[in-house]
Motif scaffolding. Sequence first.
Motif, PDB file in Angstrom:
ATOM      1  N   PHE A   1      -1.529   0.242   2.144  1.00  0.00           N
ATOM      2  CA  PHE A   1      -2.929   0.702   2.158  1.00  0.00           C
ATOM      3  C   PHE A   1      -3.008   1.952   1.281  1.00  0.00           C
ATOM      4  O   PHE A   1      -2.902   3.066   1.772  1.00  0.00           O
ATOM      5  CB  PHE A   1      -3.399   0.970   3.582  1.00  0.00           C
TER       6      PHE A   1
ATOM      7  N   ARG B   1      -5.249  -7.939   0.571  1.00  0.00           N
ATOM      8  CA  ARG B   1      -6.713  -7.960   0.678  1.00  0.00           C
ATOM      9  C   ARG B   1      -7.150  -7.735   2.120  1.00  0.00           C
ATOM     10  O   ARG B   1      -7.958  -8.468   2.685  1.00  0.00           O
ATOM     11  CB  ARG B   1      -7.294  -9.272   0.106  1.00  0.00           C
ATOM     12  N   ARG B   2      -6.584  -6.709   2.699  1.00  0.00           N
ATOM     13  CA  ARG B   2      -6.903  -6.364   4.098  1.00  0.00           C
ATOM     14  C   ARG B   2      -7.487  -4.963   4.141  1.00  0.00           C
ATOM     15  O   ARG B   2      -7.113  -4.093   3.347  1.00  0.00           O
ATOM     16  CB  ARG B   2      -5.607  -6.363   4.941  1.00  0.00           C
ATOM     17  N   GLU B   3      -8.415  -4.753   5.068  1.00  0.00           N
ATOM     18  CA  GLU B   3      -8.960  -3.411   5.234  1.00  0.00           C
ATOM     19  C   GLU B   3      -8.545  -2.839   6.573  1.00  0.00           C
ATOM     20  O   GLU B   3      -8.155  -3.583   7.481  1.00  0.00           O
ATOM     21  CB  GLU B   3     -10.485  -3.421   5.115  1.00  0.00           C
TER      22      GLU B   3
ATOM     23  N   TRP C   1      -7.676   0.350   2.102  1.00  0.00           N
ATOM     24  CA  TRP C   1      -7.642  -1.008   1.542  1.00  0.00           C
ATOM     25  C   TRP C   1      -6.241  -1.346   1.045  1.00  0.00           C
ATOM     26  O   TRP C   1      -5.604  -0.527   0.362  1.00  0.00           O
ATOM     27  CB  TRP C   1      -8.657  -1.115   0.396  1.00  0.00           C
ATOM     28  N   ASN C   2      -5.779  -2.546   1.415  1.00  0.00           N
ATOM     29  CA  ASN C   2      -4.486  -3.047   0.954  1.00  0.00           C
ATOM     30  C   ASN C   2      -4.757  -4.118  -0.102  1.00  0.00           C
ATOM     31  O   ASN C   2      -5.207  -5.221   0.233  1.00  0.00           O
ATOM     32  CB  ASN C   2      -3.725  -3.645   2.157  1.00  0.00           C
ATOM     33  N   ASP C   3      -4.528  -3.773  -1.371  1.00  0.00           N
ATOM     34  CA  ASP C   3      -4.871  -4.672  -2.474  1.00  0.00           C
ATOM     35  C   ASP C   3      -4.062  -5.964  -2.431  1.00  0.00           C
ATOM     36  O   ASP C   3      -4.606  -7.049  -2.635  1.00  0.00           O
ATOM     37  CB  ASP C   3      -4.606  -3.961  -3.814  1.00  0.00           C
TER      38      ASP C   3
ATOM     39  N   ARG D   1     -13.337   1.950  -5.457  1.00  0.00           N
ATOM     40  CA  ARG D   1     -11.967   2.420  -5.255  1.00  0.00           C
ATOM     41  C   ARG D   1     -11.866   3.901  -5.512  1.00  0.00           C
ATOM     42  O   ARG D   1     -12.339   4.384  -6.529  1.00  0.00           O
ATOM     43  CB  ARG D   1     -11.003   1.730  -6.217  1.00  0.00           C
TER      44      ARG D   1
ATOM     45  N   GLN E   1      -8.871   3.966  -0.966  1.00  0.00           N
ATOM     46  CA  GLN E   1     -10.029   3.938  -0.076  1.00  0.00           C
ATOM     47  C   GLN E   1     -11.146   3.183  -0.788  1.00  0.00           C
ATOM     48  O   GLN E   1     -11.241   3.199  -2.015  1.00  0.00           O
ATOM     49  CB  GLN E   1     -10.489   5.352   0.288  1.00  0.00           C
ATOM     50  N   ARG E   2     -11.972   2.494  -0.004  1.00  0.00           N
ATOM     51  CA  ARG E   2     -13.169   1.828  -0.548  1.00  0.00           C
ATOM     52  C   ARG E   2     -14.361   2.243   0.285  1.00  0.00           C
ATOM     53  O   ARG E   2     -14.206   2.791   1.376  1.00  0.00           O
ATOM     54  CB  ARG E   2     -12.971   0.308  -0.518  1.00  0.00           C
TER      55      ARG E   2
END
Length: 249
Positions: free
Chosen positions: A195, A230-232, A225-227, A207, A198-199
């Motif tokens: 992570f 794709r998890r928040e 955010w985990n690019d 970003r 931040q978004r």
Amino acid sequence: MLHVIDLFCGAGGFSEGARQAGAVVVLAVDCWREALDVHAANHPDAEHWCEEIGTGDPAELAQRLRAFAANALPPGAPVHLHASPPCQSLSKANRASRDTSGGLRLTRFALDVIEAARFDSWTVEQVSAPAVRGLFDARGVLYRHLACDKLGVPSIRRRLIAASETLEDMQECIDRPLTLRQAMDRADMSAPPGFEVQRDGSTKDTRRRLDDVSYTVTTRSPILWNDARRRELSLSIATIKVLQTGRGR
Ligand SMILES: C[S@@+](CC[C@H](N)C(=O)[O-])C[C@H]1O[C@@H](n2cnc3c(N)ncnc32)[C@H](O)[C@@H]1O
């Protein structure tokens, strides 16, 4: 001592700032009962009116505010009237249900009340949107664009403040605002592996780094955010508190 009347007071963000600046909040008005109860718990000596502003004649509300001040305060006591009309329908953070003309209605109404009430000073807070600047320009009111992070607040919130007098040029705060990572650290929160950004929680591809100042706090923002996956991940309440107040540990 300055006496403050806070229209659209919500749970009391402006009122708390006014109190910290040495003013006394004497009357607070909002139509949201629960928020008003929180306000009342923090300002037990103030009067609280739970009512919907904007349904009648602005001159009638102005007249009631003047009558309140005449009854509750010593003669000549300086009164400041503040209004933070709702901004959701004007805000960029709310593209889905933006309704500029409806959103401006209560801001116009607040300016009408202010003009009719003629207290010693006043302020109006709104989001920094072209429609709001257009309204302030058309009404000939003075306003400034405030970038909260330039004043040391740990979020990039932008606001327009219209006021009865020219606001002093705000100097950039000497202290740098906290970054999101520092705010999390103060709240004993750390980002799990992966992570790394931040978004702002919207569908846009926003970003910022964790070592930047945070996005404005809303019910959806900011998130970690985990690019790769794709998890928040939501921030802890303690972190949000640090972002909203600058305080914590
Ligand atoms: C921007 S928020 C206020 C934030 C608050 N001044 C603060 O500093 O924490 C707007 C507030 O307007 C209230 N509100 C919205 N429409 C209203 C209306 N017609 N009459 C009274 N209050 C209203 C909402 O309940 C909300 O608390």
